[in-house]
Write a protein that holds these residues in place. Sequence first.
Motif, mmCIF file in Angstrom:
data_model
loop_
_atom_site.group_PDB
_atom_site.id
_atom_site.type_symbol
_atom_site.label_atom_id
_atom_site.label_comp_id
_atom_site.label_asym_id
_atom_site.label_seq_id
_atom_site.Cartn_x
_atom_site.Cartn_y
_atom_site.Cartn_z
ATOM 1 N N ASN A 1 8.519 17.849 1.862
ATOM 2 C CA ASN A 1 8.448 17.579 0.426
ATOM 3 C C ASN A 1 7.731 16.287 0.076
ATOM 4 O OD1 ASN A 1 9.913 19.895 -0.206
ATOM 5 N ND2 ASN A 1 11.898 18.859 0.036
ATOM 6 N N LEU A 2 7.016 15.728 1.050
ATOM 7 C CA LEU A 2 6.327 14.462 0.787
ATOM 8 C C LEU A 2 5.209 14.622 -0.230
ATOM 9 C CD1 LEU A 2 6.055 12.807 4.263
ATOM 10 C CD2 LEU A 2 7.371 12.026 2.313
ATOM 11 N N GLY A 3 5.075 13.615 -1.050
ATOM 12 C CA GLY A 3 3.945 13.563 -1.965
ATOM 13 C C GLY A 3 3.097 12.367 -1.649
ATOM 14 N N SER A 4 2.409 11.827 -2.621
ATOM 15 C CA SER A 4 1.616 10.615 -2.399
ATOM 16 C C SER A 4 1.837 9.652 -3.548
ATOM 17 C CB SER A 4 0.123 10.952 -2.295
ATOM 18 O OG SER A 4 -0.314 11.553 -3.484
ATOM 19 N N ILE A 5 1.642 8.372 -3.217
ATOM 20 C CA ILE A 5 1.811 7.314 -4.209
ATOM 21 C C ILE A 5 0.438 6.914 -4.728
ATOM 22 C CG2 ILE A 5 2.685 4.993 -4.610
ATOM 23 C CD1 ILE A 5 4.531 5.406 -2.219
ATOM 24 N N GLU A 6 0.217 7.000 -6.025
ATOM 25 C CA GLU A 6 -1.070 6.638 -6.605
ATOM 26 C C GLU A 6 -1.100 5.150 -6.912
ATOM 27 O OE1 GLU A 6 -3.699 8.530 -6.902
ATOM 28 O OE2 GLU A 6 -2.590 10.172 -5.984
ATOM 29 N N GLU A 7 -2.159 4.490 -6.458
ATOM 30 C CA GLU A 7 -2.341 3.080 -6.736
ATOM 31 C C GLU A 7 -3.570 2.893 -7.623
ATOM 32 O OE1 GLU A 7 -1.756 2.014 -2.256
ATOM 33 O OE2 GLU A 7 -1.550 0.199 -3.453
ATOM 34 N N GLY B 1 12.326 0.978 2.442
ATOM 35 C CA GLY B 1 11.181 0.309 3.040
ATOM 36 C C GLY B 1 9.997 0.341 2.111
ATOM 37 N N SER B 2 8.908 -0.311 2.549
ATOM 38 C CA SER B 2 7.736 -0.369 1.675
ATOM 39 C C SER B 2 6.455 -0.442 2.482
ATOM 40 C CB SER B 2 7.827 -1.596 0.752
ATOM 41 O OG SER B 2 7.817 -2.789 1.519
ATOM 42 N N VAL B 3 5.372 0.003 1.843
ATOM 43 C CA VAL B 3 4.011 -0.177 2.337
ATOM 44 C C VAL B 3 3.203 -0.771 1.192
ATOM 45 C CG1 VAL B 3 1.903 0.950 3.117
ATOM 46 C CG2 VAL B 3 4.103 1.697 4.022
ATOM 47 N N GLY C 1 8.127 5.169 -4.689
ATOM 48 C CA GLY C 1 6.809 4.738 -5.132
ATOM 49 C C GLY C 1 6.815 3.546 -6.066
ATOM 50 N N GLN C 2 7.997 3.045 -6.434
ATOM 51 C CA GLN C 2 8.057 1.895 -7.326
ATOM 52 C C GLN C 2 7.684 0.623 -6.569
ATOM 53 O OE1 GLN C 2 11.907 1.658 -9.118
ATOM 54 N NE2 GLN C 2 11.805 3.704 -10.052
ATOM 55 N N ARG C 3 7.208 -0.378 -7.321
ATOM 56 C CA ARG C 3 6.864 -1.647 -6.704
ATOM 57 C C ARG C 3 8.137 -2.376 -6.282
ATOM 58 N NH1 ARG C 3 2.571 -4.359 -5.885
ATOM 59 N NH2 ARG C 3 1.324 -2.881 -7.111
#
Length: 449
Positions: free
Chosen positions: A56-62, A89-91, A99-101
């Motif tokens: 169910n993974l999606g992607s984080i838009e930057e 965790g974070s990338v 996906g939040q900052r």
Amino acid sequence: MSVAESPVHSSSSDDFTGFLERALGSGSSHSSPDEEADYESDDGSERSTKRRKVENLGSIEETHGSTSQVFVEENSEASPKKDICTHPGSVKDLCIVCGQRVDEKSGVPLGYIHKDFWLNNDEIDRVRSTDIKKSLHLKKLYLVLDLDHTLLNSTHLNHMTAEEEYLHSQTDSLQDVSNGSLFRVDVMHMMTKLRPFVRNFLKEASEMFEMYIYTMGERAYALEMAKLLDPRKEYFGDRVISRDDGTQKHQKGLDVVLGHESAALILDDTENAWTKHKDNLILMERYHFFRSSCHQFGFHCKSLSELKSDESEPEGALATVLEVLKRIHNMFFYESKDNLIDRDVRQVLKTVRKEILKGCKIVFSRVFPSKFQAENHQLWKMAEQLGASCSTELDPSVTHVVSTDAGTEKSRWAVKEKKFLVHPQWIEASNYMWLKQAEDKFPVRQTKT
């Protein structure tokens, strides 16, 4: 894995999912499908939950592009507060789940897995707890390996002496490193010599351990050395840790290793690098092949390269420590009566170490400074760790007098009473070789006055 090769630069979440499954799962490349199936059946619910999250993974838009979302299991089925994210965790300052900052980072940086990748402490604990079950099921522990002076020796090309110039004509091809041992690595302006027996060591150790490289060298150097040692990435994968990845300056720590401390062993030539993990450490005799290496540690003698010699493969340091690792592995899995998950490899290491000088009672003579507390000296502590008992007084139960001068009163007593009189190097050699050494190889000479 280099940053350029990393899936973070891909729009495909499948790429990043596969990457995290390999890195965070720490799965062995040597485990068979049957073993994996057995493990899944033992803990099927946990594994299936993991797979559902992966699918169910999606992607984080930057703002400046897209970053694929990192997989971390989030057991939302069991939580009534599905809309609250704990930011495990974070990338690049973005939560790997929602996906939040993330303004305040906490936990451990795992930059060797992926640039700017962090996991918080709870998530690290969860990953380790999951992985230790799998590793123990596969009869594997964790092994953290130093590079320089442990697995290999490197020198800058401009530090080579005239007596080492002949080595330039004896280097092996970088096109196929699997059978070579001496390499000129021009990209690093270095020449590297692999320690004798290292390839056999890695092959056999990989059957008992999930292995990491951990060096105080720079990351670029660590990756180049990993290519020489493991060109097919079958032993270490992406588990290559450099000084850039540590959490303390001039120190190494198991906090950045995804294996549990109770199942981890360390091979390193520098004890002071592991101040928090000395109970996990097997101290290695340093490998000094090049002249610059000898000079670095204050040895004013010809190096192995200048003598056109090398360590013995069957009797060298790596062959010796491999037998120790086999003994520890066997005791951990087959001789302990404790529940498997409760066993601690540090206790096994202590037990094996104490067998080396078991039954020896040692008195030191003119080894420590006169006002030094004997019990605090490194040699005293080393002897006790090896199973010997130490005393400051002579009595009939003493088996060894350790001295640098055969003329002292205690040394003469040892000769008269037909006790062993040995040089302090006898203890050090027994420690490095994991075997009580023959006393007659460490004689003590009378100091000239």
